[in-house]
Scaffold this motif. Structure first.
Motif, PDB file in Angstrom:
ATOM      1  N   VAL A  48      -9.223  -3.848  -2.007  1.00 54.11           N
ATOM      2  CA  VAL A  48      -8.022  -4.236  -1.276  1.00 54.11           C
ATOM      3  C   VAL A  48      -6.776  -4.060  -2.144  1.00 54.11           C
ATOM      4  O   VAL A  48      -5.834  -3.369  -1.751  1.00 54.11           O
ATOM      5  CB  VAL A  48      -8.117  -5.704  -0.802  1.00 54.11           C
ATOM      6  CG1 VAL A  48      -6.815  -6.142  -0.142  1.00 54.11           C
ATOM      7  CG2 VAL A  48      -9.289  -5.885   0.157  1.00 54.11           C
ATOM      8  N   VAL A  64      -3.900  -1.625   3.759  1.00 54.66           N
ATOM      9  CA  VAL A  64      -3.155  -2.878   3.624  1.00 54.66           C
ATOM     10  C   VAL A  64      -1.753  -2.691   3.043  1.00 54.66           C
ATOM     11  O   VAL A  64      -0.978  -3.648   2.959  1.00 54.66           O
ATOM     12  CB  VAL A  64      -3.916  -3.915   2.767  1.00 54.66           C
ATOM     13  CG1 VAL A  64      -5.331  -4.113   3.305  1.00 54.66           C
ATOM     14  CG2 VAL A  64      -3.958  -3.518   1.298  1.00 54.66           C
ATOM     15  N   MET A  83      -1.093 -12.115   2.620  1.00 54.03           N
ATOM     16  CA  MET A  83      -1.498 -11.220   3.702  1.00 54.03           C
ATOM     17  C   MET A  83      -0.636 -11.500   4.922  1.00 54.03           C
ATOM     18  O   MET A  83      -0.684 -12.603   5.479  1.00 54.03           O
ATOM     19  CB  MET A  83      -2.977 -11.428   4.034  1.00 54.03           C
ATOM     20  CG  MET A  83      -3.894 -11.282   2.824  1.00 54.03           C
ATOM     21  SD  MET A  83      -5.645 -11.358   3.254  1.00 54.03           S
ATOM     22  CE  MET A  83      -5.760 -13.047   3.854  1.00 54.03           C
ATOM     23  N   LEU A  86      -1.477  -9.740   9.930  1.00 55.62           N
ATOM     24  CA  LEU A  86      -2.931  -9.602   9.921  1.00 55.62           C
ATOM     25  C   LEU A  86      -3.447  -9.015  11.231  1.00 55.62           C
ATOM     26  O   LEU A  86      -2.891  -9.264  12.312  1.00 55.62           O
ATOM     27  CB  LEU A  86      -3.591 -10.948   9.649  1.00 55.62           C
ATOM     28  CG  LEU A  86      -3.545 -11.367   8.177  1.00 55.62           C
ATOM     29  CD1 LEU A  86      -3.774 -12.861   8.027  1.00 55.62           C
ATOM     30  CD2 LEU A  86      -4.582 -10.589   7.379  1.00 55.62           C
ATOM     31  N   ASP A  90      -8.964  -6.926   9.677  1.00 56.36           N
ATOM     32  CA  ASP A  90      -8.892  -7.527   8.348  1.00 56.36           C
ATOM     33  C   ASP A  90      -9.932  -8.635   8.164  1.00 56.36           C
ATOM     34  O   ASP A  90     -10.082  -9.175   7.066  1.00 56.36           O
ATOM     35  CB  ASP A  90      -7.499  -8.119   8.089  1.00 56.36           C
ATOM     36  CG  ASP A  90      -6.412  -7.071   8.029  1.00 56.36           C
ATOM     37  OD1 ASP A  90      -5.324  -7.308   8.598  1.00 56.36           O
ATOM     38  OD2 ASP A  90      -6.643  -6.003   7.419  1.00 56.36           O
TER      39      ASP A  90
END
Length: 122
Positions: A48, A64, A83, A86, A90
């Motif tokens: 990630v 991302v 984050m 979203l 995810d």
């Protein structure tokens, strides 16, 4: 030996935000690169984001970029993953990992946390 404990996971609606934390024990945290990984059911673990020991450099998975931000506070022995925006895709167990390499390859991470579940509902 460093030990890593993640927190901050949960259930959130699509478009929402979460901030994951990874707390490290041990005095060598500030010398380690840190990464975040995720694994969805039935899928392989995927990279990630990662950050160098001093926080100067970071990199992200294409999926991302622009939505997630990795950061660290060496005084608190903690690395974060903010984050935003979203998406249901995810949804996964998110784990942090540590490495003595500057910007590690996947096989250079040698300490892993247990993970925290993130679920994004549509």
């Amino acid at each position: 030996q460093v030990q890593l404990v993640e927190s901050g996971g949960g259930l959130v609606q699509a478009g929402g935000s979460l901030r994951l934390s990874c707390a490290a024990s041990g005095r060598i945290f500030s010398s380690l690169a840190m990464g975040w990984f995720r694994q969805a059911p039935g899928k392989e673990r995927e990279f990630v984001a990662a950050i160098t020991w001093n926080g100067v450099n970071s990199k992200y998975a294409d999926s991302v970029k622009g939505r997630f931000t990795i950061s660290r506070d060496n005084a608190k022995n903690t690395v974060y993953l903010q984050m935003n925006s979203l998406k249901p895709e995810d949804t996964a167990v998110y784990s942090c990992a540590a490495s003595s390499a500057t910007m590690p390859r996947l096989d250079e991470y040698d300490v892993w946390g247990q993970g925290t579940q993130v679920t994004v509902s549509s």
